[in-house]
Design a protein around this motif. Structure first.
Motif, PDB file in Angstrom:
ATOM      1  N   PHE A 106      -4.637  -4.901 -10.513  1.00 60.86           N
ATOM      2  CA  PHE A 106      -4.827  -3.843  -9.512  1.00 60.86           C
ATOM      3  C   PHE A 106      -6.175  -3.160  -9.746  1.00 60.86           C
ATOM      4  CE2 PHE A 106      -0.336  -4.549  -9.385  1.00 60.86           C
ATOM      5  CZ  PHE A 106       0.026  -4.304  -8.059  1.00 60.86           C
ATOM      6  N   TYR A 136       0.831  -1.206   0.000  1.00 65.16           N
ATOM      7  CA  TYR A 136       0.000   0.000   0.000  1.00 65.16           C
ATOM      8  C   TYR A 136       0.870   1.262   0.000  1.00 65.16           C
ATOM      9  CZ  TYR A 136      -3.925   3.075   1.160  1.00 65.16           C
ATOM     10  OH  TYR A 136      -4.870   4.060   1.124  1.00 65.16           O
ATOM     11  N   ILE A 160      -6.173  -5.708  -4.763  1.00 65.75           N
ATOM     12  CA  ILE A 160      -5.511  -6.487  -5.806  1.00 65.75           C
ATOM     13  C   ILE A 160      -6.289  -7.795  -5.945  1.00 65.75           C
ATOM     14  CG2 ILE A 160      -3.224  -5.475  -5.463  1.00 65.75           C
ATOM     15  CD1 ILE A 160      -2.419  -8.073  -4.031  1.00 65.75           C
ATOM     16  N   HIS A 219       7.099  -3.059  -9.028  1.00 64.74           N
ATOM     17  CA  HIS A 219       6.226  -2.222  -9.856  1.00 64.74           C
ATOM     18  C   HIS A 219       6.803  -0.823 -10.102  1.00 64.74           C
ATOM     19  CE1 HIS A 219       4.323   0.829  -7.264  1.00 64.74           C
ATOM     20  NE2 HIS A 219       4.367  -0.059  -6.303  1.00 64.74           N
ATOM     21  N   TRP A 244      -1.381   2.035  -7.213  1.00 67.55           N
ATOM     22  CA  TRP A 244      -2.629   2.468  -7.838  1.00 67.55           C
ATOM     23  C   TRP A 244      -2.508   3.835  -8.500  1.00 67.55           C
ATOM     24  CZ3 TRP A 244      -2.248  -0.042  -3.200  1.00 67.55           C
ATOM     25  CH2 TRP A 244      -2.807  -1.334  -3.144  1.00 67.55           C
TER      26      TRP A 244
END
Length: 628
Positions: free
Chosen positions: A88, A52, A98, A197, A57
């Motif tokens: 996502f 998180y 997710i 990511h 996102w």
């Protein structure tokens, strides 16, 4: 009326979810899972919080699918990894989550081709979900679990709810608890995704018809994830490979990288010598223009400052250089004195890549941070190795310090080992003068020198067997060098403990708020905090000393707040820089100088080139202290 409807719709969205996805968490509770332990739940929540914090996102949408492979198929009970594709949810609003699917084909079926922001309801397709639910909307059983176990929050007020959802042929949505094996998979996937990511590279060309969705270059990366003790089965680590799109192979990556490198001068992952620091290219002191060494001129008196031509030389003399020329001449005269003649490897590196190639360690192990070839990889995210030899770039046994206690005390009394210079260290560790490890070890050995020699307060604490807390400011390449910091543990030789808190904007999200022991039962613990020191210091344990290495205090405005904290709180601190001039300039922003600028006996022996001067330049070359 409009305001009333807006508030009513907002409450509806909070309660029942909005945007893509299958709605908020189902309310299943991990405490009801047979065989679950509080430690497993703690580990899952910590991994969830790490993911998180890394904020995937911001860029990722449901249309971005990722393949994940955790270990080998034989590691799983069905001889096949249960869920292999990740999506996502919530980047454009709505429920943040997710989703994991058993295959890419199932993920594509669930993602509407016409509108990837809507989920298709496909019967009998299972989805393993991690939904970040607001604490205020959680069911009582999950609230009780969070409170009783003091679980880590994701963000300010969200906690993960993990379930497996399935649409029945009747259209009804059913939920079940994940199995323990599925939780292990979730843990490994979340840890790996938070690491890789950020490495996705955006392509300029956007997806046709989807202006909000970023298109990324094909990607594949493998990282090692360490299992927590409660999930350990057979091995400490598991290799997790993440690919985008799913099915991307390393062979495809290499082919595309080679093609792209022909058109992209910034990409330095192809074989050969990187171009990050072209040999002979310097910068004019006056106008900052790049100029080749052979075409530059320097001050005829001190020979220190570099110019693109005589006009800039004359102008700089009138405006500034006249007042410091004699000082620079004195600094230049110390060139011979600063050379470390005990080493037999080349100690001059005008081009870092060529120097590393000459040693046979280019693009290997920890040496990858000693040139620009991996500059696009965030600090702290280089794929490491548990092997000493690989970490040291494949140097031969005996050319690097073994991860073992010091044996060659040479008549020293038992306890903490006090060192005066590199000759002492190489003697204690039985290293040959041909070993170049001092170039990297300059960081941990400079810190050890500060704690055991320069700071009387820290030295006395350690000799009494107590803990010394270090606030280590502005770490960069050190984040990939924890293996090198193990040396402090061995040199303490069973006396005292050191808690190093690395604070800086380059700390990656996944490392922030974590702690790592350099070795099992180590006397050195390293923890990480992302952010500016002046904003984080009130949340940290009080320091015994503050340290910033190769800090360039005079160049970065972000240091002003940190310096103000050190000055106002009168915290003992030591700072190093690469040139005597830069270290001297730092005195302009620091107060209460108690240790004047002096050569650091544990500076790197490798002479490098400053951008716009010929002054002697060494990593951690010079040191000064305040409030000691």
């Amino acid at each position: 009326m409009d305001l009333h409807l807006k508030n009513l719709f907002g409450r509806f969205q909070d309660q029942f979810g909005s945007g893509p996805g299958l709605g908020p968490g189902s309310g299943v509770c991990l405490m009801n899972l047979e065989g679950i332990s509080p430690n497993i739940i703690h580990s899952i929540f910590r991994a969830s919080a790490s993911l998180y914090r890394s904020e995937p996102w911001k860029r990722l949408r449901p249309g971005h699918l990722f393949g994940v492979r955790v270990g080998k198929d034989s590691d799983w009970s069905g001889k096949r990894q249960p869920f292999q594709c990740v999506q996502f949810i919530g980047g454009d609003g709505g429920d943040i989550a997710i989703y994991m699917y058993r295959s890419m084909s199932y993920a594509l079926k669930m993602t509407d081709d016409d509108d990837p922001w809507e989920m298709a309801r496909v019967p009998n397709v299972e989805v393993l979900r991690v939904t970040y639910e607001l604490e205020s909307l959680m069911l009582p059983c999950n609230k009780r679990m969070v409170k009783s176990l003091s679980l880590e929050a994701s963000g300010n007020d969200r906690f993960p709810v993990i379930d497996v959802a399935r649409f029945m042929t009747s259209g009804e949505l059913q939920f079940r608890n994940p199995t323990l094996e599925e939780l292990r998979l979730v843990f490994a996937v979340m840890k790996a995704l938070s690491l890789v990511h950020p490495l996705l590279l955006q392509e300029e060309k956007q997806v046709k018809g989807l202006p909000r969705m970023i298109k990324f270059s094909p990607f594949i990366e493998t990282v090692d994830v360490q299992w927590p003790p409660e999930m350990f089965i057979g091995h400490d680590f598991v290799a997790v490979t993440v690919s985008h799109p799913p099915g991307q192979s390393y062979e495809q990556k290499l082919n595309k990288t080679a093609v792209k490198a022909d058109n992209d001068d910034e990409l330095e992952l192809v074989s050969g010598v990187g171009q990050g620091a072209e040999a002979g290219l310097r910068k004019c002191t006056m106008c900052d223009k790049s100029v080749h060494r052979d075409e530059s001129v320097c001050c005829s008196h001190c020979r220190a400052t570099i110019y693109c031509g005589s006009e800039c030389e004359k102008r700089h003399w009138r405006e500034m250089h006249r007042s410091v020329c004699n000082l620079y001449e004195a600094m230049m005269s110390r060139e011979e004195e600063l050379k470390m003649k005990i080493f037999t490897f080349s100690c001059h590196a005008e081009n870092s890549c060529e120097w590393l190639v000459s040693l046979g360690v280019h693009k290997k192990g920890m040496w990858r941070r000693q040139c620009g070839c991996y500059s696009q990889r965030p600090f702290g995210l280089l794929h490491g190795s548990s092997s000493d030899a690989e970490s040291w770039g494949g140097l031969q046994d005996g050319d690097y310090p073994q991860d073992l206690p010091v044996k060659n005390l040479n008549g020293r009394s038992p306890g903490m080992i006090l060192l005066s210079d590199w000759s002492d260290y190489y003697d204690v560790r039985c290293l040959p003068p041909s070993s170049p490890v001092s170039d990297i070890l300059s960081y941990p050995l400079t810190l050890y020198h500060i704690l055991t020699t320069l700071s009387t307060h820290s030295k006395n604490l350690l000799l009494k067997g107590k803990e010394v807390t270090v606030h280590y400011l502005g770490p960069e390449r050190e984040l990939d060098w924890l293996k090198a910091f193990e040396e402090i543990n061995h040199l303490l030789n069973g006396i005292g403990t050191v808690q190093i808190i690395m604070v800086g904007p380059e700390v990656p999200f996944d490392l922030s708020a974590t702690t790592s022991a350099t070795t099992n039962n180590s006397r050195v613990k390293v923890s990480f905090v992302k952010g500016l020191y002046q904003e984080e210091v009130t949340y940290l344990a009080s320091p015994d000393i503050v340290v910033a290495l190769n800090c360039e205090l005079d160049k970065y405005s972000s240091w002003s707040g940190a310096v103000e904290v050190v000055n106002n709180l009168r915290i003992p601190g030591f700072f190093t820089d690469m040139t005597e001039d830069a270290c001297g300039n730092a005195k302009a922003v620091l107060r209460n100088i108690s240790h004047p600028v002096a050569p650091n006996p544990f500076r790197s022996p490798v002479r490098t080139c400053a951008e716009s001067s010929n002054l002697p330049c060494y990593s951690n070359g010079f040191i000064l202290g305040v409030n000691t």
